[in-house]
Motif scaffolding. Structure first.
Motif, PDB file in Angstrom:
ATOM      1  N   LEU A 245       0.885  -1.169   0.000  1.00  0.00           N
ATOM      2  CA  LEU A 245       0.000   0.000   0.000  1.00  0.00           C
ATOM      3  C   LEU A 245       0.918   1.213   0.000  1.00  0.00           C
ATOM      4  O   LEU A 245       1.606   1.468   0.987  1.00  0.00           O
ATOM      5  N   LEU A 246       0.960   1.913  -1.128  1.00  0.00           N
ATOM      6  CA  LEU A 246       1.835   3.085  -1.255  1.00  0.00           C
ATOM      7  C   LEU A 246       0.988   4.345  -1.067  1.00  0.00           C
ATOM      8  O   LEU A 246       0.108   4.636  -1.879  1.00  0.00           O
ATOM      9  N   ILE A 247       1.231   5.052   0.031  1.00  0.00           N
ATOM     10  CA  ILE A 247       0.424   6.242   0.340  1.00  0.00           C
ATOM     11  C   ILE A 247       1.375   7.434   0.541  1.00  0.00           C
ATOM     12  O   ILE A 247       1.936   7.605   1.611  1.00  0.00           O
ATOM     13  N   SER A 248       1.520   8.222  -0.525  1.00  0.00           N
ATOM     14  CA  SER A 248       2.453   9.350  -0.441  1.00  0.00           C
ATOM     15  C   SER A 248       1.737  10.640  -0.826  1.00  0.00           C
ATOM     16  O   SER A 248       0.519  10.670  -0.968  1.00  0.00           O
ATOM     17  N   GLY A 249       2.536  11.698  -1.032  1.00  0.00           N
ATOM     18  CA  GLY A 249       1.948  12.973  -1.408  1.00  0.00           C
ATOM     19  C   GLY A 249       1.453  12.960  -2.847  1.00  0.00           C
ATOM     20  O   GLY A 249       0.543  13.699  -3.214  1.00  0.00           O
ATOM     21  N   GLY A 250       2.029  12.101  -3.679  1.00  0.00           N
ATOM     22  CA  GLY A 250       1.666  12.077  -5.096  1.00  0.00           C
ATOM     23  C   GLY A 250       0.883  10.847  -5.512  1.00  0.00           C
ATOM     24  O   GLY A 250       0.284  10.831  -6.592  1.00  0.00           O
ATOM     25  N   ASN A 251       0.875   9.810  -4.688  1.00  0.00           N
ATOM     26  CA  ASN A 251       0.272   8.546  -5.118  1.00  0.00           C
ATOM     27  C   ASN A 251      -0.469   7.806  -4.017  1.00  0.00           C
ATOM     28  O   ASN A 251      -0.072   7.888  -2.862  1.00  0.00           O
ATOM     29  N   THR A 252      -1.506   7.083  -4.414  1.00  0.00           N
ATOM     30  CA  THR A 252      -2.169   6.131  -3.532  1.00  0.00           C
ATOM     31  C   THR A 252      -2.432   4.897  -4.374  1.00  0.00           C
ATOM     32  O   THR A 252      -3.257   4.925  -5.285  1.00  0.00           O
ATOM     33  N   GLN A 253      -1.675   3.837  -4.104  1.00  0.00           N
ATOM     34  CA  GLN A 253      -1.791   2.644  -4.943  1.00  0.00           C
ATOM     35  C   GLN A 253      -1.714   1.381  -4.098  1.00  0.00           C
ATOM     36  O   GLN A 253      -0.975   1.344  -3.107  1.00  0.00           O
TER      37      GLN A 253
ATOM     38  N   GLY B 114       5.523   5.190   1.924  1.00  0.00           N
ATOM     39  CA  GLY B 114       5.151   6.537   1.455  1.00  0.00           C
ATOM     40  C   GLY B 114       4.928   7.441   2.663  1.00  0.00           C
ATOM     41  O   GLY B 114       4.742   6.954   3.797  1.00  0.00           O
ATOM     42  N   GLY B 115       4.928   8.752   2.441  1.00  0.00           N
ATOM     43  CA  GLY B 115       4.865   9.737   3.522  1.00  0.00           C
ATOM     44  C   GLY B 115       3.797   9.492   4.574  1.00  0.00           C
ATOM     45  O   GLY B 115       4.066   9.622   5.776  1.00  0.00           O
ATOM     46  N   VAL B 116       2.581   9.112   4.148  1.00  0.00           N
ATOM     47  CA  VAL B 116       1.484   8.956   5.115  1.00  0.00           C
ATOM     48  C   VAL B 116       1.718   7.750   6.049  1.00  0.00           C
ATOM     49  O   VAL B 116       1.171   7.682   7.147  1.00  0.00           O
TER      50      VAL B 116
ATOM     51  N   ASP C 276      -8.665  10.062  -8.071  1.00  0.00           N
ATOM     52  CA  ASP C 276      -8.469  11.521  -8.099  1.00  0.00           C
ATOM     53  C   ASP C 276      -7.222  11.892  -7.297  1.00  0.00           C
ATOM     54  O   ASP C 276      -6.138  11.510  -7.681  1.00  0.00           O
ATOM     55  N   VAL C 277      -7.380  12.597  -6.195  1.00  0.00           N
ATOM     56  CA  VAL C 277      -6.199  13.039  -5.427  1.00  0.00           C
ATOM     57  C   VAL C 277      -5.631  11.900  -4.581  1.00  0.00           C
ATOM     58  O   VAL C 277      -6.306  10.926  -4.291  1.00  0.00           O
ATOM     59  N   SER C 278      -4.367  12.082  -4.183  1.00  0.00           N
ATOM     60  CA  SER C 278      -3.726  11.065  -3.344  1.00  0.00           C
ATOM     61  C   SER C 278      -4.139  11.254  -1.891  1.00  0.00           C
ATOM     62  O   SER C 278      -4.701  12.296  -1.518  1.00  0.00           O
ATOM     63  N   LEU C 279      -3.825  10.266  -1.061  1.00  0.00           N
ATOM     64  CA  LEU C 279      -4.171  10.379   0.361  1.00  0.00           C
ATOM     65  C   LEU C 279      -3.362  11.489   1.031  1.00  0.00           C
ATOM     66  O   LEU C 279      -3.893  12.257   1.840  1.00  0.00           O
ATOM     67  N   GLY C 280      -2.067  11.595   0.682  1.00  0.00           N
ATOM     68  CA  GLY C 280      -1.223  12.641   1.276  1.00  0.00           C
ATOM     69  C   GLY C 280      -1.783  14.026   0.965  1.00  0.00           C
ATOM     70  O   GLY C 280      -1.876  14.891   1.843  1.00  0.00           O
ATOM     71  N   GLU C 281      -2.192  14.207  -0.304  1.00  0.00           N
ATOM     72  CA  GLU C 281      -2.744  15.498  -0.718  1.00  0.00           C
ATOM     73  C   GLU C 281      -4.054  15.771   0.018  1.00  0.00           C
ATOM     74  O   GLU C 281      -4.351  16.920   0.373  1.00  0.00           O
ATOM     75  N   THR C 282      -4.830  14.727   0.256  1.00  0.00           N
ATOM     76  CA  THR C 282      -6.102  14.884   0.972  1.00  0.00           C
ATOM     77  C   THR C 282      -5.837  15.349   2.405  1.00  0.00           C
ATOM     78  O   THR C 282      -6.493  16.274   2.901  1.00  0.00           O
ATOM     79  N   PHE C 283      -4.863  14.721   3.076  1.00  0.00           N
ATOM     80  CA  PHE C 283      -4.478  15.167   4.428  1.00  0.00           C
ATOM     81  C   PHE C 283      -4.077  16.645   4.386  1.00  0.00           C
ATOM     82  O   PHE C 283      -4.511  17.444   5.214  1.00  0.00           O
ATOM     83  N   ASP C 284      -3.250  16.993   3.389  1.00  0.00           N
ATOM     84  CA  ASP C 284      -2.757  18.376   3.303  1.00  0.00           C
ATOM     85  C   ASP C 284      -3.891  19.368   3.044  1.00  0.00           C
ATOM     86  O   ASP C 284      -3.930  20.452   3.618  1.00  0.00           O
ATOM     87  N   LYS C 285      -4.830  18.973   2.154  1.00  0.00           N
ATOM     88  CA  LYS C 285      -5.914  19.902   1.793  1.00  0.00           C
ATOM     89  C   LYS C 285      -6.881  20.092   2.952  1.00  0.00           C
ATOM     90  O   LYS C 285      -7.349  21.206   3.203  1.00  0.00           O
ATOM     91  N   ILE C 286      -7.179  18.998   3.655  1.00  0.00           N
ATOM     92  CA  ILE C 286      -8.103  19.117   4.793  1.00  0.00           C
ATOM     93  C   ILE C 286      -7.430  19.929   5.901  1.00  0.00           C
ATOM     94  O   ILE C 286      -8.064  20.753   6.566  1.00  0.00           O
ATOM     95  N   ALA C 287      -6.121  19.739   6.049  1.00  0.00           N
ATOM     96  CA  ALA C 287      -5.375  20.521   7.048  1.00  0.00           C
ATOM     97  C   ALA C 287      -5.484  22.012   6.714  1.00  0.00           C
ATOM     98  O   ALA C 287      -5.664  22.854   7.600  1.00  0.00           O
TER      99      ALA C 287
END
Ligand code: KG4
Length: 340
Positions: free
Chosen positions: A132-140, A266-268, A158-169
């Motif tokens: 499970l790759l969960i980074s700022g650019g990818n969720t796969q 990945g980052g998350v 659509d957006v990656s999980l990392g980006e979702t964390f960042d956007k909600i933050a």
């Protein structure tokens, strides 16, 4: 064999030195804080700072660890995926060093780096396994059959999980990059019932964009949005919801593809609540699943993973072409096993 690793795919300038005999010698990262002002990465600033920081970092590592350039046997750099301008700086520096010192050079896929980051200085899981790759650019969700043999089982639409964390933050008025701050805030919150969009529950693909919109609309309805406890509860409910969905989908993938090991990178994957959640979730399952994470410092972008994959590929007989390669978009499935 000693490998110099260079990673400049986004906003972190990273250098590492890896020895195939003794393991990771050192890894250093300069994080470009300038992007905080803009609430996101600005590509031209990113390449500017890579250019300014990369040589001083390389010099300091060689000096601090008393490493002479003649001890380096090869160079591995991130060739993609990533920001074009940023990749170019890393590639040119790698290529110049390789040309001057007459060393073999290898362009590495950043996502392959993330997968193998969980194996640096650690017991390696047996192939095949699910990643499970969960980074700022990818969720796969990836079936990893061997180095260079990958099948993408599911990814974000659509957006990656990392980006979702960042956007909600950002919506909750936390500083960029907000993922880690959102997760910290969630530690002080309580789970409250929310009607988050029921997204793609029955398959192993992901979609996160609805979550940000839901939270944005939800906040607009209430006048207490600036209350700390209110925000913390929302962060906690979001995190809990995402973790339940992720673990359920990983379980489905493991069962459907008959795998017994799950590697999360990945980052998350640095998220401590996520780690606890996954250990607990799989502890309660009858099958004896093995769960692996990278060391905390190797979850987000780093050059250790690039040097490590370079070492793996070189020792497996990868052909060296010494061509300057950059691939801003580069799917894992296009990679080949080193010997071919
Ligand atoms: O792997 P990474 O450095 O970037 C790519 O290779 O794309 O991951 C960066 C992402 C950011 O979106 C950041 O907010 C998120 O990882 N992140 C976290 C945590 N630490 C980093 N998200 C949630 N909880 C954390 N503790």
């Amino acid at each position: 064999m000693i490998i110099l690793g260079i990673e400049t795919s986004c906003d972190d300038t990273c250098i590492a030195i890896y020895d195939t005999k003794s393991g990771l010698i050192t890894t250093k990262k300069y994080t470009q804080t300038i992007h905080t002002i803009f609430g996101g990465v600005i590509p031209k600033f990113s390449s500017f700072y890579h250019l300014n920081k990369i040589i001083p970092i390389i010099k300091s590592l060689f000096f601090n660890f008393q490493i002479h350039t003649t001890t380096i046997n090869a160079i591995a750099y991130t060739a993609g995926p990533g920001l074009y301008q940023s990749l170019l700086i890393g590639a040119y520096i790698a290529y110049s060093i390789s040309y001057t010192l007459k060393l073999p050079i290898l362009g590495i896929n950043h996502l392959e780096g993330h997968i193998f980051s969980a194996m640096i200085n650690k017991k390696k899981p047996d192939f095949p396994f699910i990643c499970l790759l969960i980074s700022g650019g990818n969720t796969q969700l990836i079936d990893v059959q061997n180095i260079g043999h990958y099948k993408i089982l599911g990814e974000s639409k659509d957006v990656s999980l990392g980006e979702t964390f960042d956007k909600i933050a950002k919506v909750l008025k936390l500083y960029y990059p907000g993922g880690v701050r959102l997760s910290h805030l969630a530690c002080f919150g309580k789970i409250k019932k929310q009607n988050f969009p029921k997204i793609l529950r029955n398959n192993i693909t992901f979609s996160f964009s609805g979550l940000k919109t839901y939270i944005l609309n939800y906040l607009k309805q209430f006048k207490y949005t600036n209350k700390y406890q209110y925000k913390a509860n929302l962060a906690k409910s979001f995190e809990e919801y995402v973790l339940n969905m992720l673990s359920y989908k990983c379980y489905k993938a493991l069962i459907n593809y008959g795998r017994s090991c799950l590697l999360i990178s990945g980052g998350v994957s640095a998220n401590k609540t996520l780690r606890k959640h996954f250990y607990l979730f799989f502890k309660n399952k009858l099958n004896n699943f093995q769960i692996t994470f990278p060391d905390q410092v190797l979850c987000t972008d780093n050059a250790a993973m690039i040097a490590y994959v370079g070492a793996l590929r070189l020792t497996s007989g990868e052909k060296i072409t010494n061509k300057l390669l950059i691939r801003p978009t580069w799917c894992l499935e296009e990679l080949k096993y080193p010997l071919f």
